[in-house]
Design an enzyme around this catalytic site. Structure first.
Site, short mmCIF file in Angstrom:
data_model
loop_
_atom_site.label_atom_id
_atom_site.label_comp_id
_atom_site.label_asym_id
_atom_site.label_seq_id
_atom_site.Cartn_x
_atom_site.Cartn_y
_atom_site.Cartn_z
N GLY A 35 0.83 -1.21 0.00
CA GLY A 35 0.00 0.00 0.00
C GLY A 35 0.86 1.25 0.00
N SER A 99 -5.29 -2.44 5.62
CA SER A 99 -6.70 -2.04 5.74
C SER A 99 -7.04 -1.11 4.58
CB SER A 99 -6.95 -1.27 7.04
OG SER A 99 -8.29 -0.80 7.09
N TYR A 172 -15.05 1.52 9.41
CA TYR A 172 -13.64 1.90 9.57
C TYR A 172 -13.39 2.38 11.00
CZ TYR A 172 -9.11 3.95 8.29
OH TYR A 172 -7.77 4.27 8.21
N TYR A 186 -4.12 -7.13 24.80
CA TYR A 186 -2.94 -8.00 24.72
C TYR A 186 -1.78 -7.41 25.53
CZ TYR A 186 -4.38 -11.76 21.67
OH TYR A 186 -4.99 -12.89 21.19
N ARG A 217 -8.55 10.05 -2.76
CA ARG A 217 -8.71 10.92 -1.61
C ARG A 217 -8.60 12.37 -2.08
NH1 ARG A 217 -6.64 8.47 3.76
NH2 ARG A 217 -8.57 9.49 4.31
N1 UDP Z 1 -13.58 15.66 -0.36
C1 UDP Z 1 -13.93 16.60 -1.31
N2 UDP Z 1 -13.82 16.27 -2.63
C2 UDP Z 1 -13.34 15.05 -3.06
C3 UDP Z 1 -12.98 14.10 -2.10
C4 UDP Z 1 -13.11 14.43 -0.74
O1 UDP Z 1 -14.34 17.72 -0.97
O2 UDP Z 1 -13.28 14.85 -4.28
C5 UDP Z 1 -13.70 16.02 1.07
C6 UDP Z 1 -14.31 14.95 1.95
O3 UDP Z 1 -15.70 15.09 2.02
C7 UDP Z 1 -13.63 15.24 3.29
C8 UDP Z 1 -12.27 15.82 2.91
O4 UDP Z 1 -12.39 16.23 1.56
O5 UDP Z 1 -14.35 16.23 4.01
C9 UDP Z 1 -11.12 14.84 3.06
O6 UDP Z 1 -11.44 13.68 2.34
P1 UDP Z 1 -10.46 12.45 2.17
O7 UDP Z 1 -10.95 11.69 0.98
O8 UDP Z 1 -9.06 12.90 2.14
O9 UDP Z 1 -10.76 11.52 3.43
P2 UDP Z 1 -11.05 11.79 5.01
O10 UDP Z 1 -10.11 12.83 5.49
O11 UDP Z 1 -12.49 12.24 5.11
O12 UDP Z 1 -10.85 10.47 5.64
#
Ligand code: UDP
Length: 348
Positions: A35, A99, A172, A186, A217
């Site tokens: 990953g 994960s 999650y 543990y 992301r």
């Molecule tokens: N987000 C966004 N546009 C995208 C993808 C994510 O505005 O195309 C927002 C999402 O709703 C969150 C933040 O950006 O509030 C961070 O999202 P990420 O996917 O990095 O994951 P998270 O921090 O929520 O685990």
């Protein structure tokens, strides 16, 4: 290998040289080693001459992340799910990173996400106990804090969380919380030398090779959209905040957490404490990449914003106090590196 990754690995090797004796020749089991973070971890281990067993079923990682390590005598890749994995090998350290971590993906595979975190962690803790390992690092998450109120920002490890056990992020959040509880149990029952990191948003080369897809992301998607001049897709009003840590800072923190003596049974935030709104992030990316992309404030039909945390920012003073953790790379520098990497090699 991309030259940005090469430079970063050289820097990491230099910054961690005081720990080389604890890594060289030791046997490490890394789950999720193909990953994003797992492959960086394996690269650093390799640079110090560790013996690495990398278990990954390539569900959200990519073989490409570790293909340069394949064929080396000290690198053993096992293409397997963690729940099916068995080994007679005796390990010195276990690093549990396997994960799914991207919200739309864990929402799509909720049962697998729960299984790997709960049953997978239990299984590895038994292995750690049987092998009498020197250290067991569990990759937890800031999601265990859920949606903290303003007076808990920045968030300390002592905050217990405002988390929904029955909502779109529950698989999650609760999977990681149950896994932490297994680690705690543990440690207190068998003295298994666990250490937990609660990781906040991390970015860098190799983050989400599917960055072009709707599973990406926010940060990496925005960089991709900016480079290609397509609209930056902000979910909701863009006022939600996150704190983004460049991968080398994260990896340095994880090595220090695992290898510093005297901190078994402890949990640490590791991340960068500069808090930024998602809208500001988008604007910064557009500026840095000199992009013509527009910023589109719209709710995306396929994304569930319920329980999306409003603010997220770590208090990292405990990690600073206990193992000198202090991030080195500011957001603008890190973003430039990611953008350059993506331009040079679309599939980072
Ligand atoms: N987000 C966004 N546009 C995208 C993808 C994510 O505005 O195309 C927002 C999402 O709703 C969150 C933040 O950006 O509030 C961070 O999202 P990420 O996917 O990095 O994951 P998270 O921090 O929520 O685990």
């Amino acid at each position: 290998m991309n030259h940005i990754i090469e430079e970063d690995l050289k820097e990491l090797n230099h910054n961690l040289s005081d720990l080389s004796d604890k890594i060289e020749g030791k046997k490490f089991l890394v789950t999720g080693g193909a990953g994003f973070l797992g492959s960086w971890f394996c690269d650093v281990l390799d640079s110090f001459g560790a013996d690495i067993t990398c278990v990954d079923n390539i569900s959200s990682g990519s073989k490409r992340n570790v293909e340069h390590l394949m064929g080396k005598d000290n690198f053993h890749f096992i293409n397997s799910g963690l729940l099916e994995f068995e080994s007679d090998e005796k390990f010195d350290y276990i690093v549990h990173m396997a994960s799914i971590a991207t919200p739309p993906l864990y929402m799509k595979y909720p049962i697998e996400t729960l299984d790997i975190n709960i049953n997978g962690t239990r299984k590895l803790l038994e292995k750690a106990r049987a092998d009498n390992v020197k250290g067991f690092l569990f990759m937890s998450t800031s999601e265990v804090y859920g949606n903290p109120p303003d007076d808990q920002i920045p968030t300390k490890e002592t905050f217990h969380g405002v988390v929904n056990s029955f909502g779109p992020r529950c698989m999650y959040d609760e999977g990681k919380r149950a896994a932490e509880a297994y680690c705690y149990s543990y440690y207190h029952t068998h003295k298994t030398p666990i250490r937990i990191t609660r990781t906040f948003n991390v970015y860098g080369p190799r983050l989400d090779v599917e960055g072009t897809s709707h599973y990406g992301r926010a940060l990496i998607k925005f960089v991709y959209q900016a480079i290609h001049g397509t609209p930056i897709t902000i979910y909701g009003d863009g006022k939600q905040t996150r704190s983004f840590c460049y991968v080398t800072d994260q990896i340095e923190g994880l090595f220090r957490l695992l290898l510093t003596p005297g901190i078994d049974g402890e949990v640490f935030n590791v991340g960068n404490n500069r808090e930024i709104t998602i809208l500001e992030l988008a604007e910064t990316i557009v500026k840095i990449t000199k992009s013509k992309s527009t910023i589109s404030l719209e709710s995306q039909p396929n994304y569930n914003l319920k329980d999306d945390p409003r603010r997220r920012c770590p208090d990292t003073s405990k990690a600073n106090r206990m193992f000198g953790y202090s991030p080195r790379v500011d957001l603008e520098t890190g973003l430039k590196r990611v953008a350059e990497c993506m331009r040079k090699n679309e599939a980072i």
